[in-house]
Design a protein around this motif. Structure first.
Motif, PDB file in Angstrom:
ATOM      1  N   ASN A  35       0.848  -1.184   0.000  1.00 27.99           N
ATOM      2  CA  ASN A  35       0.000   0.000   0.000  1.00 27.99           C
ATOM      3  C   ASN A  35       0.897   1.252   0.000  1.00 27.99           C
ATOM      4  N   LYS A  36       0.867   2.009  -1.095  1.00 22.49           N
ATOM      5  CA  LYS A  36       1.736   3.175  -1.232  1.00 22.49           C
ATOM      6  C   LYS A  36       1.403   4.268  -0.223  1.00 22.49           C
ATOM      7  N   GLY A  37       0.130   4.372   0.151  1.00 28.63           N
ATOM      8  CA  GLY A  37      -0.260   5.366   1.146  1.00 28.63           C
ATOM      9  C   GLY A  37       0.364   5.085   2.500  1.00 28.63           C
ATOM     10  N   ILE A  38       0.388   3.820   2.889  1.00 30.81           N
ATOM     11  CA  ILE A  38       0.986   3.454   4.180  1.00 30.81           C
ATOM     12  C   ILE A  38       2.506   3.604   4.114  1.00 30.81           C
ATOM     13  N   ILE A  39       3.101   3.242   2.990  1.00 27.71           N
ATOM     14  CA  ILE A  39       4.552   3.428   2.827  1.00 27.71           C
ATOM     15  C   ILE A  39       4.898   4.908   2.967  1.00 27.71           C
ATOM     16  N   ARG A  40       4.106   5.767   2.343  1.00 22.91           N
ATOM     17  CA  ARG A  40       4.344   7.217   2.427  1.00 22.91           C
ATOM     18  C   ARG A  40       4.198   7.705   3.861  1.00 22.91           C
ATOM     19  N   MET A  41       3.204   7.200   4.577  1.00 24.94           N
ATOM     20  CA  MET A  41       2.998   7.646   5.948  1.00 24.94           C
ATOM     21  C   MET A  41       4.092   7.119   6.880  1.00 24.94           C
ATOM     22  N   LYS A  42       4.613   5.929   6.610  1.00 28.83           N
ATOM     23  CA  LYS A  42       5.737   5.421   7.402  1.00 28.83           C
ATOM     24  C   LYS A  42       6.955   6.326   7.214  1.00 28.83           C
ATOM     25  N   ARG A  43       7.161   6.789   6.007  1.00 28.24           N
ATOM     26  CA  ARG A  43       8.265   7.729   5.748  1.00 28.24           C
ATOM     27  C   ARG A  43       7.994   9.082   6.402  1.00 28.24           C
ATOM     28  N   ALA A  44       6.747   9.492   6.409  1.00 26.36           N
ATOM     29  CA  ALA A  44       6.383  10.774   7.024  1.00 26.36           C
ATOM     30  C   ALA A  44       6.680  10.767   8.525  1.00 26.36           C
ATOM     31  N   VAL A  45       6.525   9.620   9.164  1.00 28.79           N
ATOM     32  CA  VAL A  45       6.820   9.517  10.592  1.00 28.79           C
ATOM     33  C   VAL A  45       8.287   9.843  10.851  1.00 28.79           C
ATOM     34  N   TRP A  46       9.172   9.376   9.996  1.00 32.16           N
ATOM     35  CA  TRP A  46      10.598   9.639  10.194  1.00 32.16           C
ATOM     36  C   TRP A  46      10.934  11.094   9.876  1.00 32.16           C
ATOM     37  N   ILE A  47      10.202  11.686   8.969  1.00 32.19           N
ATOM     38  CA  ILE A  47      10.358  13.124   8.715  1.00 32.19           C
ATOM     39  C   ILE A  47       9.911  13.909   9.949  1.00 32.19           C
ATOM     40  N   ASP A  48       8.841  13.454  10.589  1.00 34.43           N
ATOM     41  CA  ASP A  48       8.392  14.079  11.836  1.00 34.43           C
ATOM     42  C   ASP A  48       9.485  14.009  12.898  1.00 34.43           C
ATOM     43  N   LEU A  49      10.158  12.871  12.972  1.00 34.78           N
ATOM     44  CA  LEU A  49      11.235  12.699  13.952  1.00 34.78           C
ATOM     45  C   LEU A  49      12.399  13.650  13.657  1.00 34.78           C
ATOM     46  N   VAL A  50      12.724  13.830  12.395  1.00 35.87           N
ATOM     47  CA  VAL A  50      13.783  14.781  12.023  1.00 35.87           C
ATOM     48  C   VAL A  50      13.386  16.187  12.461  1.00 35.87           C
ATOM     49  N   ASN A  51      12.135  16.568  12.213  1.00 34.56           N
ATOM     50  CA  ASN A  51      11.654  17.879  12.658  1.00 34.56           C
ATOM     51  C   ASN A  51      11.741  18.005  14.174  1.00 34.56           C
ATOM     52  N   LEU A  52      11.391  16.963  14.868  1.00 30.30           N
ATOM     53  CA  LEU A  52      11.468  16.944  16.323  1.00 30.30           C
ATOM     54  C   LEU A  52      12.887  17.283  16.778  1.00 30.30           C
ATOM     55  N   PHE A  53      13.889  16.648  16.171  1.00 28.20           N
ATOM     56  CA  PHE A  53      15.273  16.901  16.559  1.00 28.20           C
ATOM     57  C   PHE A  53      15.756  18.287  16.130  1.00 28.20           C
ATOM     58  N   LEU A  54      15.337  18.761  14.966  1.00 28.68           N
ATOM     59  CA  LEU A  54      15.741  20.094  14.527  1.00 28.68           C
ATOM     60  C   LEU A  54      15.248  21.171  15.494  1.00 28.68           C
ATOM     61  N   TRP A  55      14.001  21.040  15.938  1.00 26.70           N
ATOM     62  CA  TRP A  55      13.455  22.041  16.852  1.00 26.70           C
ATOM     63  C   TRP A  55      14.005  21.876  18.264  1.00 26.70           C
ATOM     64  N   LEU A  56      14.377  20.672  18.647  1.00 24.13           N
ATOM     65  CA  LEU A  56      15.039  20.470  19.937  1.00 24.13           C
ATOM     66  C   LEU A  56      16.398  21.167  19.933  1.00 24.13           C
ATOM     67  N   ILE A  57      17.131  21.030  18.843  1.00 20.88           N
ATOM     68  CA  ILE A  57      18.442  21.680  18.727  1.00 20.88           C
ATOM     69  C   ILE A  57      18.304  23.198  18.829  1.00 20.88           C
ATOM     70  N   SER A  58      17.334  23.770  18.103  1.00 21.83           N
ATOM     71  CA  SER A  58      17.191  25.232  18.138  1.00 21.83           C
ATOM     72  C   SER A  58      16.710  25.714  19.503  1.00 21.83           C
ATOM     73  N   ALA A  59      15.870  24.936  20.179  1.00 25.49           N
ATOM     74  CA  ALA A  59      15.411  25.326  21.517  1.00 25.49           C
ATOM     75  C   ALA A  59      16.568  25.286  22.519  1.00 25.49           C
ATOM     76  N   CYS A  60      17.373  24.248  22.466  1.00 22.85           N
ATOM     77  CA  CYS A  60      18.512  24.137  23.385  1.00 22.85           C
ATOM     78  C   CYS A  60      19.558  25.209  23.105  1.00 22.85           C
ATOM     79  N   TYR A  61      19.847  25.433  21.827  1.00 18.37           N
ATOM     80  CA  TYR A  61      20.809  26.462  21.459  1.00 18.37           C
ATOM     81  C   TYR A  61      20.308  27.841  21.899  1.00 18.37           C
ATOM     82  N   GLY A  62      19.041  28.127  21.638  1.00 18.56           N
ATOM     83  CA  GLY A  62      18.472  29.412  22.028  1.00 18.56           C
ATOM     84  C   GLY A  62      18.497  29.611  23.533  1.00 18.56           C
ATOM     85  N   ALA A  63      18.173  28.563  24.288  1.00 12.56           N
ATOM     86  CA  ALA A  63      18.204  28.661  25.754  1.00 12.56           C
ATOM     87  C   ALA A  63      19.629  28.901  26.240  1.00 12.56           C
TER      88      ALA A  63
END
Length: 164
Positions: free
Chosen positions: A114-142
């Motif tokens: 199912n291509k939709g589920i494959i795409r959403m599985k990839r989207a989850v890892w993109i979400d994780l990358v965003n999570l780390f990018l914003w964690l880095i900027s929050a820690c750096y800013g603090a």
């Protein structure tokens, strides 16, 4: 001249901290746009078919849009984004929620072609990358915020001297 009262010219060179901050903000912007593209196509498909629009996808698209907008705003040269490190932390929390929702739904899911589920599985890892990018900027800013609070000026001894 030493006694002329003129201030020395300041160099307008960009330091390594500025380059790293702008690079981080660029990645935050791009990854927010990627998330919008991944989740909004399901929203459009549901709307076109007259189906129910799931609030989880609306939330993910909203967080992607907010992230992209804030990444651009915090990249502006007149904005000292480290003053707003708490906003970075809040956006990090939003990404944590998005990753939690979609990670629970799709990480263990077997796509079975199912291509939709494959795409959403990839989207989850993109979400994780965003999570780390914003964690880095929050820690750096603090870090920069607390460093600036401890800095001293030549006039009062309490204000900031120089902050990255």
């Amino acid at each position: 001249m030493k006694g002329s009262g003129e201030k020395p010219a300041q160099s307008s060179s960009i330091n390594i901290g500025t380059i790293l901050r702008l690079t981080l903000r660029l990645f935050q912007f791009v990854m927010g746009i990627v998330v919008i593209g991944l989740y909004a196509q399901d929203l459009k498909a549901a709307r076109d078919q007259g189906k129910y629009v799931d609030s989880k996808w609306v939330w993910a698209t909203f967080v992607g849009a907010l992230s992209s907008f804030l990444a651009v705003v915090f990249s502006l040269p007149l904005i000292k984004s480290w003053w707003f490190f708490w906003i970075d932390a809040l956006v990090w929390f939003f990404w944590l929620v998005v990753f939690g929702i979609f990670g629970k739904m799709y990480i263990k899911e077997d796509p079975e072609g199912n291509k939709g589920i494959i795409r959403m599985k990839r989207a989850v890892w993109i979400d994780l990358v965003n999570l780390f990018l914003w964690l880095i900027s929050a820690c750096y800013g603090a870090f920069i915020f607390w460093k600036a609070r401890k800095a001293r000026s030549q006039y009062t001894g309490r204000a900031q001297e120089h902050v990255v």
